[in-house]
Enzyme design. Sequence first.
Site, PDB file in Angstrom:
ATOM      1  N   GLN A   1       0.857  -1.187   0.000  1.00 47.91           N
ATOM      2  CA  GLN A   1       0.000   0.000   0.000  1.00 47.91           C
ATOM      3  C   GLN A   1       0.894   1.238   0.000  1.00 47.91           C
ATOM      4  OE1 GLN A   1      -3.752  -0.573   0.121  1.00 47.91           O
ATOM      5  NE2 GLN A   1      -2.745  -2.369  -0.755  1.00 47.91           N
TER       6      GLN A   1
ATOM      7  N   ALA B   1     -11.636   2.275   4.646  1.00 47.80           N
ATOM      8  CA  ALA B   1     -10.681   1.480   3.864  1.00 47.80           C
ATOM      9  C   ALA B   1      -9.837   2.363   2.935  1.00 47.80           C
ATOM     10  CB  ALA B   1     -11.426   0.426   3.070  1.00 47.80           C
ATOM     11  N   HIS B   2      -8.938   1.742   2.223  1.00 48.38           N
ATOM     12  CA  HIS B   2      -7.990   2.491   1.389  1.00 48.38           C
ATOM     13  C   HIS B   2      -8.671   3.271   0.265  1.00 48.38           C
ATOM     14  CE1 HIS B   2      -7.026  -1.571  -0.863  1.00 48.38           C
ATOM     15  NE2 HIS B   2      -8.300  -1.361  -0.780  1.00 48.38           N
ATOM     16  N   ASN B   3      -8.143   4.470   0.046  1.00 50.82           N
ATOM     17  CA  ASN B   3      -8.558   5.333  -1.056  1.00 50.82           C
ATOM     18  C   ASN B   3      -9.969   5.878  -0.932  1.00 50.82           C
ATOM     19  OD1 ASN B   3      -6.451   3.185  -2.355  1.00 50.82           O
ATOM     20  ND2 ASN B   3      -6.182   5.260  -3.130  1.00 50.82           N
TER      21      ASN B   3
END
Lengths: 342, 342, 342
Positions: free
Chosen positions: C197, C238-240
């Site tokens: 990541q 969560a990511h993004n």
Amino acid sequence: MPRISLQELASHLDAQLSGDPQHCVEGLADLRDANLNQLSFIASEKYLDALNSSNAGAVILSESLADKFAGNKLIVADPYLGFARVSGLFTRRLSKPAGVHPSAIIEEGAHVAATASVGANCFVGADAVIGEFAELYPGVSVGERCEIGERVRLYNNVVIYHDCQIGPRSSIHANSTIGCDGFGYAPTAEGWEKIHQLGVVRIGENVEIGANCAIDRGAIGDTEIADNVIIDNLVHIAHNVKVGEATAIAGCVGIAGSAVIGKRCTVAGAVAINGHIEIADGTHFHGGTIVTKGNEEGGAFASTPPLQSVDQWRKNSVRMRQLDKLFKQVRELEKALKSKNQ
Amino acid sequence: MPRISLQELASHLDAQLSGDPQHCVEGLADLRDANLNQLSFIASEKYLDALNSSNAGAVILSESLADKFAGNKLIVADPYLGFARVSGLFTRRLSKPAGVHPSAIIEEGAHVAATASVGANCFVGADAVIGEFAELYPGVSVGERCEIGERVRLYNNVVIYHDCQIGPRSSIHANSTIGCDGFGYAPTAEGWEKIHQLGVVRIGENVEIGANCAIDRGAIGDTEIADNVIIDNLVHIAHNVKVGEATAIAGCVGIAGSAVIGKRCTVAGAVAINGHIEIADGTHFHGGTIVTKGNEEGGAFASTPPLQSVDQWRKNSVRMRQLDKLFKQVRELEKALKSKNQ
Amino acid sequence: MPRISLQELASHLDAQLSGDPQHCVEGLADLRDANLNQLSFIASEKYLDALNSSNAGAVILSESLADKFAGNKLIVADPYLGFARVSGLFTRRLSKPAGVHPSAIIEEGAHVAATASVGANCFVGADAVIGEFAELYPGVSVGERCEIGERVRLYNNVVIYHDCQIGPRSSIHANSTIGCDGFGYAPTAEGWEKIHQLGVVRIGENVEIGANCAIDRGAIGDTEIADNVIIDNLVHIAHNVKVGEATAIAGCVGIAGSAVIGKRCTVAGAVAINGHIEIADGTHFHGGTIVTKGNEEGGAFASTPPLQSVDQWRKNSVRMRQLDKLFKQVRELEKALKSKNQ
């Protein structure tokens, strides 16, 4: 490993012993897995087969099943409770040496009882009180003026914000947070104006709280967890919630602000409870239920939607959006049929 | 920033390189954002337009799309896997210097491998073993007699309770708790008698666990997470759960006690799984599903109720409470119509 | 306890004071509980009875209710906002002394502002920057190269992974994790290949994040929380994901990867939001809603199933699995009746 004679166990449980009082066991196991050095128990007739063929060194059982097992027996009124009562004899957890670890930081005015244990890298804020035989595992933070009762156990990295109270013999598992700010804001033109949270959290006696939970301090007035409450992991309890005596709250539950939960309720996993509602004593919620409103009498409640294969679910799901329309269609049909009959 | 030549990347990926082997890239980016110094990838034909106009210094793609991009290409069988395989080359995370930080506390009898790194304010309990090249970030607590495998990475403030095992090359993210007590109590007149949790947690090889998770130790017997399992953030796994190999569990999932989850299952976010049930290998659960019962064959399952505008939802919601009545009305209508036809 | 005169409060609130300017209060309380030394407020006509009989030393209220209370009054346009604005004057939280606690570890190249406070057992990684008047409570970890803005408050045991940014005047409560790895993997024959990541988390100004939350760093590109966002406890982002300005997210919410949440949304407790969808500005989700798809215009949405007694729920639940069949039956009935009519 502790080795404990059946005589000792019978006396600990106030059980009737049938068999060899000198026989020793050194652990607990299921009926199927237990060997001669292990103790087992039977709490339901479902397991009669396993009882029959068990190699356990002794079994805790009720009088009604006593003749179903040939080996050593400890006969008690409630075998499951008996099992719970002996389980603590076999834990490998070390009791902590009393005293403050040299790496712990104790701020001015804090009082740590001589029999308490404060582990490595703990922080105890100014004017906090740590009671007799309390155990703080490594990395715990206790805020200013907190009162931590006797025999309280705070596991690693638990954080207690300032001015909170934890009653005697309560335990809180690792990485849980007690007394963080409640979620209170007034809307403004730009966003939100914080309402500073002026209350505290008061936790009663003999409460157990799981790992990675968060319990907010009150906004005005306090958040209160009564005596003998048990709470599982990853539970969120918002500001000014009251949880009544001996209520059990399973994992992943969230309780919104100012909800009042009665005594002896059982809240299954992943339930979410709305704010500003009152739940009667003795209420049970099924797993995954969204509790949108309070109730005046105990009982069991659920909102959990049925599990389906994705194919089934897709078809039925579309229909749920058309449900109101369907009711109207059926009413029309009824009318049409009735008018034909006349 | 690392600068890596396409030749190196091709060799790392075992890819066919078409273009300038000396060209260097120093990061990864989406097809649209990538510049000449960056590498990109295409894993689905949906992004063909973006591929066409991409300024990426090189693109990882499959043979079938190789003629759709004029620039440098790394041709592989599975471009998404290729992207995963190179991603580690561009991380900025520092590998920790080996050794024990002077502020860390290592208790008597613990063994820390010479190549391991134990960060600031860590705590390693008596007789614990920290394997070769393991990395403990600041604030980690490892309990008595734990076994932490080689190349394990425990991020900041992770807590592992006593006697647990973490297999080689596994990672656990910050503020997660492993081995806390399961939620086991026998009811009494006053409340609850704690069942001491005598088992441990055993985590296999190459497992990754997210941040702020809690995995309970077993009551009797152990909680087990098999090799190659991946778990997201804020996941709760109760005592004696078994999770099979290579199963993926997304964020906010809760799994109740003694559930057995098969191999290669995929559990989407916010799913809650009941205790004492068995889930077959290869099962998929949609997001938000409440899993009330086990299954014997894999497949996809859901219980998620449909999203509606609040106006729609209000009307249909009332109707859901009257559903059983409606079925009976329809049966009556059918009978009435039938009797008319006779 | 602070003692504050009504004159001071009126000037702090820009309120019209009716009553004794020298009268002092030393706390806030509900209308019913307040005594002469306490300040209260009324934000809704629902509480008119309580206002009438209140013993509060002063009440914050709107002009329209000013004649309903005989005592001291602070008259403002928005009494709830007024209450929020004075709440901070009565907190008992100590402001931390500036400086670095001797037990804190500051790595090479890190810069801590002279007016900042870094508490016991904190860790500040290499090249990180801690802004003016920032407060790090005990046990906080800040990773390499992070930028922590002025007046940021990081409560105990918060973990910020490397390279993340926290904007000025933001607060993060205890045991929360910012910048942990997103849940990104490519499937392989044996299990999963990790996608490292490479992005970071960027948190804007004046954001507040609750306890025990986890916010993932971006995979490629960043996770972004805009200015004035408020987030409750146990929230997973969560990511993004992008969260727009002044959006409010209540407890136990999960937001999956790459979701884009608009400005001024209100997300009630226990909502789960799918990944890769876009939520319009001004959207509201009811508690417990599973958000499976995006929307283009604001408005209120829900999917919450109705709460029922278990008896009712059991009957209706079975029916939900037969819903599609019922719709078809009704259509047949309609046809049959129509054909009779012809």
